[in-house]
Design a protein around this motif. Structure first.
Motif, mmCIF file in Angstrom:
data_model
loop_
_atom_site.group_PDB
_atom_site.id
_atom_site.type_symbol
_atom_site.label_atom_id
_atom_site.label_comp_id
_atom_site.label_asym_id
_atom_site.label_seq_id
_atom_site.Cartn_x
_atom_site.Cartn_y
_atom_site.Cartn_z
ATOM 1 N N MET A 1 0.880 -1.190 0.000
ATOM 2 C CA MET A 1 0.000 0.000 0.000
ATOM 3 C C MET A 1 0.904 1.221 0.000
ATOM 4 S SD MET A 1 -3.040 0.996 2.643
ATOM 5 C CE MET A 1 -2.148 0.614 4.118
ATOM 6 N N LYS A 2 0.575 2.215 -0.828
ATOM 7 C CA LYS A 2 1.336 3.463 -0.858
ATOM 8 C C LYS A 2 0.495 4.579 -0.250
ATOM 9 C CE LYS A 2 4.166 2.747 -5.016
ATOM 10 N NZ LYS A 2 4.494 3.332 -6.335
ATOM 11 N N LEU A 3 1.150 5.429 0.533
ATOM 12 C CA LEU A 3 0.471 6.577 1.141
ATOM 13 C C LEU A 3 1.064 7.863 0.579
ATOM 14 C CD1 LEU A 3 0.371 5.474 4.908
ATOM 15 C CD2 LEU A 3 -1.222 4.900 3.062
ATOM 16 N N TYR A 4 0.192 8.798 0.230
ATOM 17 C CA TYR A 4 0.608 10.071 -0.365
ATOM 18 C C TYR A 4 0.085 11.237 0.473
ATOM 19 C CZ TYR A 4 1.153 7.225 -4.616
ATOM 20 O OH TYR A 4 1.513 6.264 -5.525
ATOM 21 N N VAL A 5 0.869 12.311 0.508
ATOM 22 C CA VAL A 5 0.394 13.581 1.064
ATOM 23 C C VAL A 5 0.375 14.562 -0.111
ATOM 24 C CG1 VAL A 5 0.814 15.422 2.749
ATOM 25 C CG2 VAL A 5 1.426 13.038 3.304
ATOM 26 N N PHE A 6 -0.824 14.917 -0.560
ATOM 27 C CA PHE A 6 -0.958 15.845 -1.686
ATOM 28 C C PHE A 6 -1.376 17.227 -1.169
ATOM 29 C CE2 PHE A 6 -2.055 11.806 -4.033
ATOM 30 C CZ PHE A 6 -0.929 11.794 -4.844
ATOM 31 N N GLY A 7 -1.077 18.238 -1.964
ATOM 32 C CA GLY A 7 -1.462 19.608 -1.610
ATOM 33 C C GLY A 7 -0.380 20.566 -2.051
ATOM 34 N N THR A 8 -0.511 21.812 -1.577
ATOM 35 C CA THR A 8 0.501 22.829 -1.870
ATOM 36 C C THR A 8 0.912 23.430 -0.538
ATOM 37 O OG1 THR A 8 -0.511 23.285 -4.014
ATOM 38 C CG2 THR A 8 0.923 25.001 -3.110
ATOM 39 N N GLU A 9 2.203 23.331 -0.226
ATOM 40 C CA GLU A 9 2.692 23.804 1.081
ATOM 41 C C GLU A 9 2.264 25.251 1.316
ATOM 42 O OE1 GLU A 9 3.534 22.623 4.093
ATOM 43 O OE2 GLU A 9 5.422 21.693 3.444
ATOM 44 N N GLY A 10 1.766 25.511 2.534
ATOM 45 C CA GLY A 10 1.382 26.881 2.889
ATOM 46 C C GLY A 10 -0.076 27.199 2.592
ATOM 47 N N GLN A 11 -0.791 26.314 1.921
ATOM 48 C CA GLN A 11 -2.181 26.603 1.545
ATOM 49 C C GLN A 11 -3.183 26.185 2.613
ATOM 50 O OE1 GLN A 11 -3.343 26.076 -2.833
ATOM 51 N NE2 GLN A 11 -4.689 24.632 -1.792
ATOM 52 N N GLY A 12 -2.709 25.448 3.624
ATOM 53 C CA GLY A 12 -3.599 25.090 4.738
ATOM 54 C C GLY A 12 -4.469 23.872 4.497
ATOM 55 N N GLN A 13 -4.198 23.139 3.425
ATOM 56 C CA GLN A 13 -5.006 21.948 3.137
ATOM 57 C C GLN A 13 -4.096 20.816 2.676
ATOM 58 O OE1 GLN A 13 -7.289 23.476 -0.131
ATOM 59 N NE2 GLN A 13 -8.883 24.321 1.190
ATOM 60 N N VAL A 14 -4.463 19.593 3.045
ATOM 61 C CA VAL A 14 -3.774 18.431 2.470
ATOM 62 C C VAL A 14 -4.822 17.392 2.091
ATOM 63 C CG1 VAL A 14 -1.527 18.583 3.654
ATOM 64 C CG2 VAL A 14 -3.425 17.402 4.784
ATOM 65 N N ASN A 15 -4.488 16.584 1.120
ATOM 66 C CA ASN A 15 -5.317 15.420 0.814
ATOM 67 C C ASN A 15 -4.448 14.191 1.040
ATOM 68 O OD1 ASN A 15 -7.569 13.975 0.036
ATOM 69 N ND2 ASN A 15 -7.157 14.145 -2.155
ATOM 70 N N LEU A 16 -4.781 13.435 2.082
ATOM 71 C CA LEU A 16 -4.035 12.205 2.373
ATOM 72 C C LEU A 16 -4.670 11.086 1.557
ATOM 73 C CD1 LEU A 16 -3.806 12.483 6.260
ATOM 74 C CD2 LEU A 16 -2.284 13.439 4.516
ATOM 75 N N VAL A 17 -3.837 10.316 0.881
ATOM 76 C CA VAL A 17 -4.367 9.302 -0.035
ATOM 77 C C VAL A 17 -3.655 7.968 0.179
ATOM 78 C CG1 VAL A 17 -4.589 8.658 -2.477
ATOM 79 C CG2 VAL A 17 -5.028 11.013 -1.778
ATOM 80 N N ALA A 18 -4.456 6.909 0.247
ATOM 81 C CA ALA A 18 -3.902 5.545 0.286
ATOM 82 C C ALA A 18 -4.253 4.844 -1.026
ATOM 83 C CB ALA A 18 -4.482 4.766 1.466
ATOM 84 N N LEU A 19 -3.276 4.163 -1.589
ATOM 85 C CA LEU A 19 -3.453 3.418 -2.837
ATOM 86 C C LEU A 19 -3.145 1.955 -2.535
ATOM 87 C CD1 LEU A 19 -3.775 3.760 -5.992
ATOM 88 C CD2 LEU A 19 -1.292 3.964 -6.076
ATOM 89 N N LEU A 20 -4.082 1.062 -2.883
ATOM 90 C CA LEU A 20 -3.876 -0.359 -2.584
ATOM 91 C C LEU A 20 -4.725 -1.203 -3.528
ATOM 92 C CD1 LEU A 20 -5.933 -1.395 0.569
ATOM 93 C CD2 LEU A 20 -5.974 0.951 -0.239
ATOM 94 N N ASP A 21 -4.504 -2.495 -3.489
ATOM 95 C CA ASP A 21 -5.380 -3.443 -4.177
ATOM 96 C C ASP A 21 -6.387 -3.924 -3.136
ATOM 97 O OD1 ASP A 21 -6.606 -5.674 -5.290
ATOM 98 O OD2 ASP A 21 -4.781 -6.432 -6.232
ATOM 99 N N ASN A 22 -7.684 -3.755 -3.407
ATOM 100 C CA ASN A 22 -8.699 -4.156 -2.420
ATOM 101 C C ASN A 22 -8.598 -5.641 -2.071
ATOM 102 O OD1 ASN A 22 -9.850 -4.130 -5.280
ATOM 103 N ND2 ASN A 22 -11.333 -5.452 -4.276
#
Ligand SMILES: NC(=O)C1=CN([C@@H]2O[C@H](COP(=O)(O)OP(=O)(O)OC[C@H]3O[C@@H](n4cnc5c(N)ncnc54)[C@H](OP(=O)(O)O)[C@@H]3O)[C@@H](O)[C@H]2O)C=CC1
Ligand SMILES: CC(=O)N[C@@H](CCC(=O)OP(=O)(O)O)C(=O)O
Length: 311
Positions: free
Chosen positions: A270-291
């Protein structure tokens, strides 16, 4: 003597994938029930009692029945892939990477509840941030996700693949569980250490295996003045020293133009990502896996190895 393994429900979606994963294992003896006898309770009872480890790949009610057949028969360890025991106090939640203690608890357990596919993704993102004190207990967590259609088992596979099926689904992507009462919510809340019931909105896409689970957060509402870098570092620290859950570096995440839910198809990682733009006050945490990988069958085989002392 080789440990004997019985997969109750071995002809279903999760069971078949476990059987495939165990096919080349010379260190185990797999007890196999003929497909035509898969619902023969007496025969299942014999296999359940003969097994050193029974892996239940059944609907919740049938899992509970299998557990009751094994009542008082403590020589059979049980891994239940259904939802039936995931928040039951007598069962160990079989997510070895959950925290520092969970691996050993799984090694020592007789009763292990295999995590759900979506909860595996969501809990893997929120629990480290709860443990690190970054995510407040009362944060209003939302979880949005898409699964491959094998997540719905044999019935949904037929609905998606067979145009002649009476309840055929023609949509390429659809939302479901709109009343916000999905069976995974208690598990998400309990093992995510969340005080508020999370909002969980799942969906299904026209692909067999794969999953994306998203947990968007407003960083202003987190504890301390945390940056994207801090969040990624907390996740990395939590998963240090193991290879199944991989936290993607921020620079790599920032380069991605899109994320494909099928990318980890047929793998158990499983891969975990932290998406967003630094300083913007928001992140989208995402997990990618095979169900069906870390989301089900891969996790069940990982738990089996832990319970047999192989890992
Ligand atoms: N698919 C996935 O991605 C995931 C599934 N799970 C869990 O795994 C479990 C199995 O799901 P899945 O493999 O998808 O489901 P499937 O419907 O594909 O398979 C279930 C199997 O169990 C058999 N079965 C049903 N009732 C009984 C019974 N009373 N006695 C004996 N056998 C029975 C079915 O037989 P028959 O063909 O006769 O119906 C079938 O072979 C579920 O609890 C699910 O929540 C967990 C994580 C992910
Ligand atoms: C696409 C789909 O229907 N997914 C199932 C979840 C997968 C499953 O049944 O198993 P677990 O509960 O063990 O994860 C659902 O939403 O009920």
């Amino acid at each position: 003597m080789k440990p004997k393994i019985f997969i109750d429900g071995e002809h279903g979606t999760t069971g078949l994938q476990i059987r495939t994963r165990l096919a080349g294992r010379g260190d185990l003896e797999v007890l196999s029930i003929p497909e035509a006898e898969r619902r023969n309770k007496d025969l299942r009872a014999d296999f359940l009692k003969e097994a050193d480890v029974a892996i239940l790949c059944l609907p919740d009610d049938a899992s509970k029945e299998a557990v009751s057949i094994l009542e008082g028969h403590n020589s059979t360890k049980i891994i239940d892939t259904s939802t039936a025991h995931r928040v039951h106090p007598d069962w160990v939640y079989g997510f070895a990477e959950l925290d520092r203690a969970q691996r050993q608890k799984t090694v020592d357990a007789r009763l292990v509840a295999n995590p759900g596919c979506y909860p595996t993704g969501a809990i893997s993102l929120v629990r480290p941030l709860r443990d690190a004190g970054i995510l407040p207990g009362d944060y209003p967590v939302t979880v949005n996700a898409v699964s491959g259609y094998t997540g719905g088992g044999k019935q949904m596979i037929a609905q998606m693949e067979n145009p002649d099926s009476p309840d055929h689904i023609a949509a390429n992507h659809f939302l479901y569980a709109m009343p916000l009462k999905h069976k995974h919510v208690p598990e998400l809340q309990t093992h995510g250490h969340l005080e508020r019931k999370p909002i969980f909105s799942p969906s299904v896409g026209r692909f067999p295996q794969g999953m994306i689970v998203q947990v968007p957060l407003f960083t202003d509402d987190l504890n301390g003045n945390v940056s994207m870098q801090d969040i990624q570092a907390a996740l990395s620290a939590h998963y240090e020293g193991q290879s199944i859950v991989q936290v993607v570096p921020l620079a790599e995440s920032a380069m991605l133009p899109r994320l494909d839910p099928e990318e980890l198809r047929d793998t158990d990682i499983m891969k975990l990502y932290v998406f967003g733009t630094e300083g913007q006050g928001q992140v989208n945490l995402v997990a990618l896996l095979d169900n069906l990988g870390k989301g089900a069958s891969g996790a069940a085989v990982q738990n089996l190895d832990l319970m047999l002392g192989n890992a």
